[in-house]
Design a protein around this motif. Structure first.
Motif, short mmCIF file in Angstrom:
data_model
loop_
_atom_site.label_atom_id
_atom_site.label_comp_id
_atom_site.label_asym_id
_atom_site.label_seq_id
_atom_site.Cartn_x
_atom_site.Cartn_y
_atom_site.Cartn_z
N GLN A 140 -38.38 -17.39 12.01
CA GLN A 140 -37.92 -17.15 13.38
C GLN A 140 -36.72 -16.23 13.34
O GLN A 140 -35.95 -16.23 12.38
CB GLN A 140 -37.57 -18.51 14.02
CG GLN A 140 -37.46 -18.53 15.51
CD GLN A 140 -36.03 -18.37 15.99
OE1 GLN A 140 -35.10 -18.54 15.22
NE2 GLN A 140 -35.87 -18.01 17.25
N GLY A 141 -36.57 -15.39 14.37
CA GLY A 141 -35.43 -14.49 14.43
C GLY A 141 -35.66 -13.20 13.64
O GLY A 141 -36.75 -12.91 13.18
N ALA A 142 -34.58 -12.44 13.49
CA ALA A 142 -34.66 -11.15 12.79
C ALA A 142 -35.00 -11.36 11.32
O ALA A 142 -34.61 -12.37 10.72
CB ALA A 142 -33.33 -10.42 12.92
N PRO A 143 -35.73 -10.42 10.71
CA PRO A 143 -36.01 -10.52 9.28
C PRO A 143 -34.71 -10.62 8.48
O PRO A 143 -33.78 -9.84 8.70
CB PRO A 143 -36.75 -9.20 8.98
CG PRO A 143 -37.31 -8.77 10.29
CD PRO A 143 -36.32 -9.21 11.32
N PRO A 144 -34.62 -11.57 7.56
CA PRO A 144 -33.36 -11.76 6.84
C PRO A 144 -32.91 -10.54 6.05
O PRO A 144 -31.71 -10.29 5.94
CB PRO A 144 -33.65 -12.96 5.92
CG PRO A 144 -35.13 -13.07 5.86
CD PRO A 144 -35.64 -12.55 7.17
N GLU A 145 -33.87 -9.76 5.52
CA GLU A 145 -33.47 -8.59 4.73
C GLU A 145 -32.77 -7.54 5.58
O GLU A 145 -31.88 -6.84 5.10
CB GLU A 145 -34.68 -7.99 4.01
CG GLU A 145 -35.76 -7.40 4.92
CD GLU A 145 -36.81 -8.42 5.34
OE1 GLU A 145 -37.94 -7.98 5.70
OE2 GLU A 145 -36.54 -9.63 5.32
N MET A 146 -33.13 -7.44 6.85
CA MET A 146 -32.49 -6.48 7.74
C MET A 146 -31.06 -6.92 8.04
O MET A 146 -30.12 -6.12 8.00
CB MET A 146 -33.28 -6.34 9.03
CG MET A 146 -32.73 -5.32 10.00
SD MET A 146 -33.77 -5.13 11.47
CE MET A 146 -33.53 -6.72 12.27
N VAL A 147 -30.89 -8.20 8.33
CA VAL A 147 -29.55 -8.72 8.61
C VAL A 147 -28.69 -8.69 7.35
O VAL A 147 -27.50 -8.37 7.39
CB VAL A 147 -29.66 -10.16 9.16
CG1 VAL A 147 -28.28 -10.73 9.46
CG2 VAL A 147 -30.53 -10.19 10.40
N ARG A 148 -29.30 -9.04 6.23
CA ARG A 148 -28.59 -9.00 4.95
C ARG A 148 -27.98 -7.63 4.70
O ARG A 148 -26.81 -7.51 4.31
CB ARG A 148 -29.57 -9.33 3.82
CG ARG A 148 -29.03 -9.10 2.42
CD ARG A 148 -30.16 -9.02 1.41
NE ARG A 148 -31.05 -7.89 1.66
CZ ARG A 148 -32.25 -7.76 1.10
NH1 ARG A 148 -32.71 -8.69 0.28
NH2 ARG A 148 -32.99 -6.70 1.37
N ASP A 149 -28.74 -6.58 4.93
CA ASP A 149 -28.27 -5.23 4.64
C ASP A 149 -27.08 -4.86 5.52
O ASP A 149 -26.18 -4.13 5.08
CB ASP A 149 -29.41 -4.22 4.83
CG ASP A 149 -30.51 -4.39 3.79
OD1 ASP A 149 -30.27 -5.08 2.78
OD2 ASP A 149 -31.62 -3.86 4.01
N ARG A 150 -27.06 -5.35 6.76
CA ARG A 150 -25.90 -5.07 7.62
C ARG A 150 -24.65 -5.77 7.09
O ARG A 150 -23.56 -5.21 7.14
CB ARG A 150 -26.20 -5.53 9.06
CG ARG A 150 -27.22 -4.67 9.78
CD ARG A 150 -27.09 -4.81 11.28
NE ARG A 150 -27.40 -6.17 11.73
CZ ARG A 150 -28.57 -6.55 12.23
NH1 ARG A 150 -29.56 -5.67 12.33
NH2 ARG A 150 -28.76 -7.78 12.63
N SER A 151 -24.82 -6.98 6.61
CA SER A 151 -23.66 -7.73 6.12
C SER A 151 -23.16 -7.18 4.78
O SER A 151 -21.95 -7.07 4.56
CB SER A 151 -24.02 -9.22 5.97
OG SER A 151 -24.28 -9.79 7.24
N THR A 152 -24.08 -6.84 3.89
CA THR A 152 -23.65 -6.30 2.59
C THR A 152 -22.97 -4.94 2.76
O THR A 152 -22.12 -4.57 1.94
CB THR A 152 -24.83 -6.19 1.62
OG1 THR A 152 -25.87 -5.39 2.21
CG2 THR A 152 -25.38 -7.57 1.28
N ALA A 153 -23.31 -4.22 3.83
CA ALA A 153 -22.64 -2.94 4.10
C ALA A 153 -21.16 -3.16 4.43
O ALA A 153 -20.36 -2.23 4.30
CB ALA A 153 -23.34 -2.22 5.25
N LEU A 154 -20.81 -4.37 4.83
CA LEU A 154 -19.41 -4.72 5.11
C LEU A 154 -18.69 -5.22 3.87
O LEU A 154 -17.53 -5.63 3.94
CB LEU A 154 -19.36 -5.80 6.20
CG LEU A 154 -19.95 -5.44 7.56
CD1 LEU A 154 -19.97 -6.67 8.47
CD2 LEU A 154 -19.16 -4.31 8.21
N GLY A 155 -19.38 -5.21 2.73
CA GLY A 155 -18.77 -5.66 1.49
C GLY A 155 -18.96 -7.15 1.22
O GLY A 155 -18.34 -7.69 0.31
N ILE A 156 -19.82 -7.79 1.98
CA ILE A 156 -20.08 -9.22 1.81
C ILE A 156 -21.22 -9.41 0.81
O ILE A 156 -22.23 -8.72 0.88
CB ILE A 156 -20.43 -9.87 3.15
CG1 ILE A 156 -19.24 -9.78 4.12
CG2 ILE A 156 -20.85 -11.32 2.97
CD1 ILE A 156 -19.57 -10.21 5.54
#
Length: 265
Positions: free
Chosen positions: A176-192
């Motif tokens: 359910q919700g956005a694909p985790p890999e797409m969200v993951r990439d946004r967060s890792t771009a912030l250095g997380i």
């Protein structure tokens, strides 16, 4: 002689001018107070690590399994090896928060940000986790929602970590919700960095799923637990790596728990 209507207009003019001055005085007071508050707002407290422990509370997790996750976290923070890892990671301590998550609209801060520096503060944090109830009962599995919520908590807290890590634990795939890999990439771009603790009691390939779609960032890894009973031991091993910044080339596959050995006998 001043006519009554002229006098009234004169008095009205004075009243309006006073109100005008009063209005500007109020504006200046508000601006002054805002300036003082902005100056008094504390700068983020530097820490060696910001860590979100995201606990699965979706429908697939029973009351007993949820309890084993929370008790496992508390148990891990009482372990001397974890306390030692905190001590050697730096002199500023680690800021830790626990969230519970399920579907894309169900996330809850269960234990707010807590600074852990030594055995005493680690024990106090463990006590808080032990006392924390389950806030979410059922719902789908949105790993992307958990990552988004965890990232937001890092953005609005009062700490500034040299490293930032989100620790996603669960036993199921996102449905359910956005694909985790797409969200993951946004967060890792912030250095997380996003790590995973995959519980393989129902899906024997959930660790591979976490490896491909969930974890990300420099040194990201997947720790596995064969059952929920193994969760505390897995969390301890995982925390030691995360807190110490131990580089991990690939997901952990050679860690053995008591239940694994029992199955072999």
């Amino acid at each position: 002689m001043i006519q009554p209507n002229c006098l009234q207009r004169f008095l009205n003019s004075i009243s309006c001018f006073s109100a005008f001055l009063g209005g500007w005085a109020l504006v200046f007071n508000v601006l002054a107070v805002g300036s003082v508050l902005a100056q008094e707002k504390k700068a983020p407290l530097p820490v060696d690590l910001e860590l979100v422990l995201a606990v699965d509370a979706s429908t697939s997790v029973s009351a007993q399994e949820f309890d084993l996750q929370m008790r496992g976290i508390a148990q891990a923070f009482r372990e001397p090896s974890v306390i030692q890892a905190i001590a050697v990671s730096g002199d500023r301590g680690i800021a830790v928060s626990v969230i519970q998550w399920a579907n894309n609209l169900l996330q809850e801060v269960a234990v707010d940000w807590f600074l852990v520096r030594d055995e005493e503060s680690a024990g106090a944090f463990a006590d808080l986790v032990d006392e924390t109830p389950r806030f979410i009962f059922g719902g789908g599995t949105s790993i992307g929602g958990a990552i988004t919520f965890s990232t937001r908590q890092m953005e609005i807290n009062d700490f500034e970590g040299s490293r930032r890590v989100i620790d996603i634990s669960g036993d199921g795939r996102s449905n359910q919700g956005a694909p985790p890999e797409m969200v993951r990439d946004r967060s890792t771009a912030l250095g997380i960095v996003i790590n995973g603790l995959a519980i393989v009691n129902e899906d024997p390939f959930i660790d591979s799923y976490y490896e491909q779609f969930v974890i990300g960032g420099t040194g990201a890894f997947v720790q596995t637990a064969t059952t929920y009973e193994d969760f505390g031991a897995a969390m301890m091993e995982k925390l030691i790596k995360e807190i110490g910044g131990v580089p991990v080339a690939e997901k952990t596959t050679d860690f053995r728990f008591a239940s694994n050995e029992a199955e072999k006998r």
